[in-house]
Design an enzyme around this catalytic site. Structure first.
Site, PDB file in Angstrom:
ATOM      1  N   LYS A  65      94.789 -15.554  95.280  1.00 49.61           N
ATOM      2  CA  LYS A  65      94.939 -16.753  95.053  1.00 49.61           C
ATOM      3  C   LYS A  65      95.717 -17.267  95.779  1.00 49.61           C
ATOM      4  CE  LYS A  65      90.059 -16.844  92.096  1.00 49.61           C
ATOM      5  NZ  LYS A  65      90.550 -17.474  91.785  1.00 49.61           N
ATOM      6  N   GLN A 104      91.906 -19.469  85.516  1.00 50.57           N
ATOM      7  CA  GLN A 104      91.268 -18.093  85.673  1.00 50.57           C
ATOM      8  C   GLN A 104      90.252 -17.531  84.237  1.00 50.57           C
ATOM      9  OE1 GLN A 104      90.905 -16.456  88.924  1.00 50.57           O
ATOM     10  NE2 GLN A 104      89.939 -14.878  87.868  1.00 50.57           N
ATOM     11  N   ASP A 142      88.143 -25.848  90.706  1.00 47.29           N
ATOM     12  CA  ASP A 142      86.862 -24.990  90.290  1.00 47.29           C
ATOM     13  C   ASP A 142      86.021 -25.858  90.469  1.00 47.29           C
ATOM     14  OD1 ASP A 142      87.873 -21.999  90.741  1.00 47.29           O
ATOM     15  OD2 ASP A 142      88.929 -22.428  88.724  1.00 47.29           O
TER      16      ASP A 142
HETATM   17  N1  GUN Z   1      86.731 -15.785  87.798  1.00 44.94           N
HETATM   18  C1  GUN Z   1      85.862 -14.988  88.684  1.00 44.94           C
HETATM   19  N2  GUN Z   1      85.362 -15.825  89.201  1.00 44.94           N
HETATM   20  C2  GUN Z   1      86.089 -16.967  89.102  1.00 44.94           C
HETATM   21  C3  GUN Z   1      86.528 -17.864  89.569  1.00 44.94           C
HETATM   22  O1  GUN Z   1      86.378 -18.972  91.290  1.00 44.94           O
HETATM   23  N3  GUN Z   1      87.761 -19.042  89.658  1.00 44.94           N
HETATM   24  C4  GUN Z   1      88.194 -18.547  88.112  1.00 44.94           C
HETATM   25  N4  GUN Z   1      89.095 -20.098  87.296  1.00 44.94           N
HETATM   26  N5  GUN Z   1      87.752 -17.982  87.735  1.00 44.94           N
HETATM   27  C5  GUN Z   1      86.498 -16.721  87.777  1.00 44.94           C
END
Ligand code: GUN
Length: 278
Positions: A51, A95, A118
């Site tokens: 990311k 996350q 998100d």
């Molecule tokens: N953990 C697994 N997929 C995701 C996601 O798309 N966003 C976040 N913040 N954590 C995750």
């Protein structure tokens, strides 16, 4: 069989985002994303790194707050509150998963819904289910962009979503329903999974179990979207679908890697630009 090339589409979207970022910078605005990562989960570490790299690639400023596994909930809450007030931060992402002792709902509810790139805040999730403008979770949004790109019409289609997580399955189902598909949501307690998948024009699976969807579970000509990411003992990265055999029966299928994964990242960038423009 046509391969749904998420990698290629994500690159195209990232090029458009790059231009958007340049325009924003001409107006003296640099989009900013704050990522909070708690603990040392190796998969989370890889995702967070990807990311941050993607942000750098398109010119988005990003900062990663790494916190130890034993961090106090209040410390995370206070960090988010600071980011909520920080004008150079347009998007905030925590996350997941978080350690057991942390109340995930409390953490996600602390994020300002206007910075919730998100789309996990109940405010945005609720608006998504009501088909109102909102931040949409990146993975399901990426799947919808793939349908759009390949002109796959969803109206009246029988879609089987395997996996009912808050991150993928539930928001995916809402998006499909909003697009007038008939949605069948399966999960760990579903009896006779193959009865459900075999009826579907489109099967979307994201549970994290390699080889779950086998050739006998999909009908001839079905469209298969594989959201799973699993690392085998030999180091190979695979999805939840037995790609080699299932792909022979499909009209369209996403590969792993190179399918939905890159689209998730591209949608995070897109959501960060959307938050900046707000
Ligand atoms: N953990 C697994 N997929 C995701 C996601 O798309 N966003 C976040 N913040 N954590 C995750």
């Amino acid at each position: 069989m046509i391969l749904l090339d998420g990698k290629k589409l994500a690159l195209k979207i990232q090029e458009d985002i790059k231009k958007d970022v340049e325009l924003l910078k001409q107006a003296s605005i640099t989009p900013g994303l704050a990522v909070i990562m708690v603990g040392d989960d190796p998969a989370s570490r890889v995702y967070v790194k990807k990311k941050a790299e993607a942000c750098k690639e398109v010119g988005i400023y990003s900062v990663v707050h790494e916190m130890p596994e034993n961090i106090k909930e209040d410390t995370i809450v206070n960090t988010i509150k600071l980011m909520n007030e920080n004008d150079s931060i347009n998007g905030i992402l925590v996350q997941l998963p978080l350690p057991e002792h942390i109340n995930q709902t409390k953490i996600l509810e602390t994020i300002d819904p206007k910075k919730d790139v998100d789309g996990f805040h109940p405010f945005n999730m609720g608006r998504l289910f009501l088909d109102l403008e909102s931040f949409v979770p990146c993975t399901p949004l990426g799947v919808m962009k793939i349908f759009e790109e390949y002109e796959i019409d969803l109206k009246g289609k029988n879609v089987c979503v395997v996996g009912a997580s808050n991150i993928v399955g539930k928001p995916m189902s809402a998006l499909l329903l909003n697009a007038f598909a008939t949605v069948d949501i399966c999960h760990i307690y579903t009896k006779n999974l193959s009865e459900h998948t075999n009826r579907a024009d489109i099967v979307i699976v994201g549970v994290g179990k390699a080889g779950l969807i086998t050739e006998d579970m999909v009908k001839e000509g079905a469209i298969v979207i594989d959201i799973g990411i699993n690392r085998l003992d030999n180091g190979k990265l695979v999805g939840d679908v037995d790609f080699e055999n299932v792909s022979k029966k499909c009209s369209y299928i996403t590969p792993v890697p190179g399918g939905v994964g890159p689209m998730t990242i591209a949608m995070l960038l897109a959501n960060t630009i959307k938050a900046t423009k707000l």
